[in-house]
Motif scaffolding. Structure first.
Motif, PDB file in Angstrom:
ATOM      1  N   HIS A 120      54.273  39.547  43.577  1.00  0.00           N
ATOM      2  CA  HIS A 120      53.244  40.603  43.339  1.00  0.00           C
ATOM      3  C   HIS A 120      51.853  40.015  42.662  1.00  0.00           C
ATOM      4  CE1 HIS A 120      52.820  45.004  41.884  1.00  0.00           C
ATOM      5  NE2 HIS A 120      51.577  44.642  41.718  1.00  0.00           N
ATOM      6  N   ALA A 121      50.846  40.023  43.666  1.00  0.00           N
ATOM      7  CA  ALA A 121      49.514  39.771  43.060  1.00  0.00           C
ATOM      8  C   ALA A 121      48.287  40.340  43.699  1.00  0.00           C
ATOM      9  CB  ALA A 121      49.372  37.982  43.257  1.00  0.00           C
ATOM     10  N   HIS A 122      47.441  40.562  43.148  1.00  0.00           N
ATOM     11  CA  HIS A 122      46.202  41.025  43.760  1.00  0.00           C
ATOM     12  C   HIS A 122      45.058  39.973  43.558  1.00  0.00           C
ATOM     13  CE1 HIS A 122      47.551  45.431  42.877  1.00  0.00           C
ATOM     14  NE2 HIS A 122      48.391  44.818  42.018  1.00  0.00           N
ATOM     15  N   LEU A 123      44.837  39.074  44.318  1.00  0.00           N
ATOM     16  CA  LEU A 123      43.952  37.854  44.215  1.00  0.00           C
ATOM     17  C   LEU A 123      42.613  38.035  44.883  1.00  0.00           C
ATOM     18  CD1 LEU A 123      46.531  35.257  44.686  1.00  0.00           C
ATOM     19  CD2 LEU A 123      46.100  36.482  42.601  1.00  0.00           C
ATOM     20  N   VAL A 124      42.571  39.093  45.692  1.00  0.00           N
ATOM     21  CA  VAL A 124      41.165  39.399  46.300  1.00  0.00           C
ATOM     22  C   VAL A 124      40.149  40.117  45.831  1.00  0.00           C
ATOM     23  CG1 VAL A 124      40.058  39.952  48.651  1.00  0.00           C
ATOM     24  CG2 VAL A 124      42.139  39.004  48.554  1.00  0.00           C
ATOM     25  N   PHE A 125      39.439  39.798  44.924  1.00  0.00           N
ATOM     26  CA  PHE A 125      38.667  40.649  43.978  1.00  0.00           C
ATOM     27  C   PHE A 125      37.267  39.629  43.484  1.00  0.00           C
ATOM     28  CE2 PHE A 125      41.547  38.594  41.066  1.00  0.00           C
ATOM     29  CZ  PHE A 125      40.593  38.058  40.141  1.00  0.00           C
ATOM     30  N   ALA A 126      36.345  40.477  43.040  1.00  0.00           N
ATOM     31  CA  ALA A 126      35.138  39.760  42.445  1.00  0.00           C
ATOM     32  C   ALA A 126      35.118  40.083  41.196  1.00  0.00           C
ATOM     33  CB  ALA A 126      33.941  39.980  43.232  1.00  0.00           C
ATOM     34  N   GLY A 127      34.251  39.570  40.258  1.00  0.00           N
ATOM     35  CA  GLY A 127      34.078  40.125  38.629  1.00  0.00           C
ATOM     36  C   GLY A 127      35.243  39.790  37.677  1.00  0.00           C
ATOM     37  N   GLU A 128      35.158  40.288  36.575  1.00  0.00           N
ATOM     38  CA  GLU A 128      36.088  40.271  35.620  1.00  0.00           C
ATOM     39  C   GLU A 128      36.105  41.642  34.618  1.00  0.00           C
ATOM     40  OE1 GLU A 128      35.669  38.989  31.947  1.00  0.00           O
ATOM     41  OE2 GLU A 128      33.619  39.263  32.514  1.00  0.00           O
ATOM     42  N   GLU A 170      52.762  36.514  47.219  1.00  0.00           N
ATOM     43  CA  GLU A 170      52.339  37.705  47.862  1.00  0.00           C
ATOM     44  C   GLU A 170      50.818  38.079  47.450  1.00  0.00           C
ATOM     45  OE1 GLU A 170      52.228  42.427  47.617  1.00  0.00           O
ATOM     46  OE2 GLU A 170      51.559  40.994  46.426  1.00  0.00           O
ATOM     47  N   CYS A 171      50.020  38.746  48.286  1.00  0.00           N
ATOM     48  CA  CYS A 171      48.523  39.167  48.016  1.00  0.00           C
ATOM     49  C   CYS A 171      48.436  40.231  48.496  1.00  0.00           C
ATOM     50  CB  CYS A 171      47.677  37.940  48.401  1.00  0.00           C
ATOM     51  SG  CYS A 171      45.989  38.226  47.847  1.00  0.00           S
ATOM     52  N   LYS A 172      47.641  41.174  47.680  1.00  0.00           N
ATOM     53  CA  LYS A 172      47.564  42.653  48.166  1.00  0.00           C
ATOM     54  C   LYS A 172      45.827  42.757  48.361  1.00  0.00           C
ATOM     55  CE  LYS A 172      51.048  44.038  44.944  1.00  0.00           C
ATOM     56  NZ  LYS A 172      51.982  44.463  45.937  1.00  0.00           N
ATOM     57  N   SER A 173      45.562  43.650  49.022  1.00  0.00           N
ATOM     58  CA  SER A 173      44.103  44.257  49.103  1.00  0.00           C
ATOM     59  C   SER A 173      44.249  45.223  48.318  1.00  0.00           C
ATOM     60  CB  SER A 173      43.785  44.625  50.586  1.00  0.00           C
ATOM     61  OG  SER A 173      44.625  45.677  51.038  1.00  0.00           O
ATOM     62  N   GLY A 174      43.365  46.250  48.306  1.00  0.00           N
ATOM     63  CA  GLY A 174      43.232  47.086  47.415  1.00  0.00           C
ATOM     64  C   GLY A 174      42.082  47.260  46.532  1.00  0.00           C
ATOM     65  N   TYR A 175      40.971  46.411  46.435  1.00  0.00           N
ATOM     66  CA  TYR A 175      39.805  46.497  45.770  1.00  0.00           C
ATOM     67  C   TYR A 175      38.617  46.756  46.710  1.00  0.00           C
ATOM     68  CZ  TYR A 175      42.357  44.852  41.692  1.00  0.00           C
ATOM     69  OH  TYR A 175      43.301  44.712  40.374  1.00  0.00           O
ATOM     70  N   GLY A 176      38.940  47.215  47.803  1.00  0.00           N
ATOM     71  CA  GLY A 176      38.011  47.400  48.945  1.00  0.00           C
ATOM     72  C   GLY A 176      37.642  48.801  49.297  1.00  0.00           C
ATOM     73  N   LEU A 177      38.861  49.366  49.744  1.00  0.00           N
ATOM     74  CA  LEU A 177      38.889  50.929  49.689  1.00  0.00           C
ATOM     75  C   LEU A 177      38.097  51.381  50.811  1.00  0.00           C
ATOM     76  CD1 LEU A 177      39.713  51.855  46.057  1.00  0.00           C
ATOM     77  CD2 LEU A 177      41.415  50.699  47.711  1.00  0.00           C
ATOM     78  N   ASN A 216      45.858  40.070  38.586  1.00  0.00           N
ATOM     79  CA  ASN A 216      44.840  41.052  38.544  1.00  0.00           C
ATOM     80  C   ASN A 216      43.835  40.961  37.641  1.00  0.00           C
ATOM     81  OD1 ASN A 216      44.784  43.625  37.086  1.00  0.00           O
ATOM     82  ND2 ASN A 216      46.951  43.444  37.653  1.00  0.00           N
ATOM     83  N   PRO A 217      42.594  41.416  37.657  1.00  0.00           N
ATOM     84  CA  PRO A 217      41.580  41.087  36.641  1.00  0.00           C
ATOM     85  C   PRO A 217      41.541  42.328  35.552  1.00  0.00           C
ATOM     86  CG  PRO A 217      40.489  42.061  38.552  1.00  0.00           C
ATOM     87  CD  PRO A 217      41.899  41.707  38.982  1.00  0.00           C
ATOM     88  N   GLY A 218      42.587  43.249  36.101  1.00  0.00           N
ATOM     89  CA  GLY A 218      42.558  44.495  34.993  1.00  0.00           C
ATOM     90  C   GLY A 218      43.635  44.468  34.117  1.00  0.00           C
ATOM     91  N   SER A 219      44.784  44.592  34.566  1.00  0.00           N
ATOM     92  CA  SER A 219      46.169  45.082  33.721  1.00  0.00           C
ATOM     93  C   SER A 219      46.933  43.511  33.232  1.00  0.00           C
ATOM     94  CB  SER A 219      47.062  45.976  34.312  1.00  0.00           C
ATOM     95  OG  SER A 219      47.453  45.294  35.642  1.00  0.00           O
ATOM     96  N   ILE A 226      40.238  50.171  37.754  1.00  0.00           N
ATOM     97  CA  ILE A 226      40.363  49.527  39.099  1.00  0.00           C
ATOM     98  C   ILE A 226      39.045  49.601  39.790  1.00  0.00           C
ATOM     99  CG2 ILE A 226      41.466  49.803  41.231  1.00  0.00           C
ATOM    100  CD1 ILE A 226      43.893  50.667  39.844  1.00  0.00           C
ATOM    101  N   LEU A 227      38.091  50.892  39.591  1.00  0.00           N
ATOM    102  CA  LEU A 227      36.983  51.184  40.272  1.00  0.00           C
ATOM    103  C   LEU A 227      35.763  50.176  39.749  1.00  0.00           C
ATOM    104  CD1 LEU A 227      37.081  54.961  40.279  1.00  0.00           C
ATOM    105  CD2 LEU A 227      37.525  53.175  42.200  1.00  0.00           C
ATOM    106  N   THR A 228      35.944  49.662  38.604  1.00  0.00           N
ATOM    107  CA  THR A 228      34.912  48.469  38.274  1.00  0.00           C
ATOM    108  C   THR A 228      35.286  47.421  39.298  1.00  0.00           C
ATOM    109  OG1 THR A 228      35.373  49.274  35.696  1.00  0.00           O
ATOM    110  CG2 THR A 228      34.088  47.403  36.085  1.00  0.00           C
ATOM    111  N   THR A 229      36.365  47.249  39.459  1.00  0.00           N
ATOM    112  CA  THR A 229      36.418  45.829  40.336  1.00  0.00           C
ATOM    113  C   THR A 229      36.365  46.255  41.859  1.00  0.00           C
ATOM    114  OG1 THR A 229      38.153  44.784  38.804  1.00  0.00           O
ATOM    115  CG2 THR A 229      38.366  43.906  40.955  1.00  0.00           C
ATOM    116  N   VAL A 230      36.500  47.535  42.091  1.00  0.00           N
ATOM    117  CA  VAL A 230      36.319  47.725  43.434  1.00  0.00           C
ATOM    118  C   VAL A 230      34.692  47.682  43.711  1.00  0.00           C
ATOM    119  CG1 VAL A 230      36.150  49.878  45.127  1.00  0.00           C
ATOM    120  CG2 VAL A 230      38.281  49.297  43.788  1.00  0.00           C
ATOM    121  N   ALA A 231      34.092  48.280  42.724  1.00  0.00           N
ATOM    122  CA  ALA A 231      32.295  48.060  42.912  1.00  0.00           C
ATOM    123  C   ALA A 231      32.166  46.439  43.090  1.00  0.00           C
ATOM    124  CB  ALA A 231      31.754  48.665  41.967  1.00  0.00           C
ATOM    125  N   ALA A 232      32.631  45.667  42.249  1.00  0.00           N
ATOM    126  CA  ALA A 232      32.148  44.273  42.169  1.00  0.00           C
ATOM    127  C   ALA A 232      32.767  43.548  43.772  1.00  0.00           C
ATOM    128  CB  ALA A 232      32.606  43.645  41.042  1.00  0.00           C
TER     129      ALA A 232
END
Ligand code: NIG
Ligand code: FE
Length: 404
Positions: free
Chosen positions: A78-86, A140-147, A311-314, A105-111
């Motif tokens: 369980h990992a969310h590795l496709v993202f930008a920012g912190e 494992e790697c999830k999407s989820g910051y594009g939406l 993930n960059p949030g939790s 999560i939406l902060t990371t979605v925007a970045a």
């Protein structure tokens, strides 16, 4: 079977195989390069033999473990590795007393939407390399910051560059352009977004939680994902009690992840169905919540996996050793249970039979610890103890030489 090159690791202090009734036994281990199961042009190294030194087969090269422990590579399911920012400021504010909110999560979605492919790929590869150095050989790697259709597809295609365990998480939260219209967004996820994403993923996931998606919406996303050939997994019961575990079981999910707030009925579900309970103690650490009750799950016979939730949030850790230490110290798992959950448990959560164990036929993914036993992972928390990591029989990180 052709064995173009074989390596024997000998003088192992403790060998954790997960392959037999007794978790740990001592002895050497041999791995061989041999034709992969697919019979294709590639060669995949498998563990060919484990057993006592006196019966070790001849090998092309010999590695002296010098009394150190060998265990299967970690399987981080369980990992969310496709993202930008912190979001370190959000973390600091939580540590100063603010609660965790799914909305971060939406902060990371925007970045992430604003980032180039090059930047996303660089961040993803940096995290994947960080994982490997810490002994993770499958993740494992999830999407989820594009939406959006395009951003989710892009996230999955990037993830597929680094792992076969790719998860479509279009249903992470409702993005701002659909604020107040959950149904409209679920229709997008189950329709055009899934059409674009399913060819690039193996799994479908949904964040089933107040502030994200309810039971009916989650079930709809999982059913659509299944119809498109994906296998469900669920973010369940993380921030409060809720329907996530039940929804996971009804959808035939491989895993219910988080499991922090479980009712007796949820425990029954997890012990009477094949759904793996994946615990993510990095998230409780990073949100200062109570840890899930791992003992209750283990004592009733549920299959438990441990993963980072990187993930960059939790939970901004990529370290399985850290999660093992938390599981032992704060979730009352034994050292053996925690290492099993971080290896074989993760493999079960990903429905993989070839990783998470060391034995004839398993992929030669293994860790040489800079310590005499697996217990040191929790006994010496925060100390780098991964001496060397082999992936499919190849030395992929570190060095097998004893440090001075
Ligand atoms: O697993 N629960 C939902 N998703 C992540 C959090 C993601 C974030 O805060 O950015 C999790 O904890
Ligand atoms: Fe997560």
């Amino acid at each position: 079977m052709a064995h173009p090159h074989s390596t024997l690791i000998t003088r192992i202090g403790e060998l954790v195989t997960n392959d037999s009734v007794s978790l740990a036994c001592s002895g050497p281990l041999a791995s061989s390069s041999s034709p992969g199961a697919s019979g294709g042009p590639g060669f995949a190294a498998i563990t060919a033999w484990t057993g006592p030194a006196a019966r070790a087969p001849a090998a092309d090269s010999i590695i002296d473990a010098d009394g150190r422990a060998v265990l299967p590579g970690f399987v981080d399911s369980h990992a969310h590795l496709v993202f930008a920012g912190e979001r370190s400021a959000e973390f600091a504010a939580r540590m100063a007393g603010l609660p965790y909110q799914a909305g971060g999560i939406l902060t990371t979605v925007a970045a992430t939407r604003a980032a180039t492919d090059v930047a996303l790929r660089a961040n993803l590869r940096r995290l994947a390399a960080e994982m490997l150095r810490q002994g993770t050989t499958t993740f494992e790697c999830k999407s989820g910051y594009g939406l959006t259709v395009a951003d989710e597809k892009r996230g999955l295609m990037l993830a597929a560059e680094v792992t076969p365990e790719v998860t479509f998480l279009g249903a992470h939260v409702v993005p701002p352009e659909f604020a107040g219209d959950v149904t409209g967004y679920v229709d997008l996820v189950c329709g055009p977004m899934l059409d674009a994403c399913a060819p690039h993923a193996r799994w479908v996931d949904v964040f089933c939680e107040d502030g994200a998606f309810g039971a009916e919406e989650a079930a709809a996303v999982l059913a659509a994902g299944r119809a498109a050939g994906l296998v469900p997994r669920v973010h369940a019961n993380q921030l409060g009690p809720g329907p996530g575990v039940r929804v996971a079981a009804e959808a035939g999910a491989a895993s219910a992840d988080h499991c922090t707030f479980l009712s007796d009925a949820d425990i029954d579900v997890l012990t009477s169905t094949p759904v793996v309970a994946t615990l993510l103690p990095g998230a409780e650490f990073g949100t200062r919540q109570l840890f899930p009750d791992a003992r209750r799950l283990l004592d009733t016979g549920a299959t438990v996996a441990l993963a980072t939730d990187c993930n960059p949030g939790s939970s901004f850790t990529s370290s399985m050793p850290f999660c093992v230490a938390l599981a032992v110290r704060d979730m009352r798992m034994t050292t053996q249970e925690a290492v099993w959950a971080a290896t074989a448990g993760g493999a079960a959560a990903l429905r993989r039979l070839d990783v998470g164990r060391l034995g004839a036929g398993a992929r030669a993914d293994l860790i040489l610890l800079d310590a005499p036993s697996h217990a040191y992972l929790a006994y010496r928390p925060g100390v780098p103890q991964i001496a060397a990591v082999w992936q499919a029989g190849r030395l992929a990180a570190g060095s097998p030489l004893s440090s001075p």
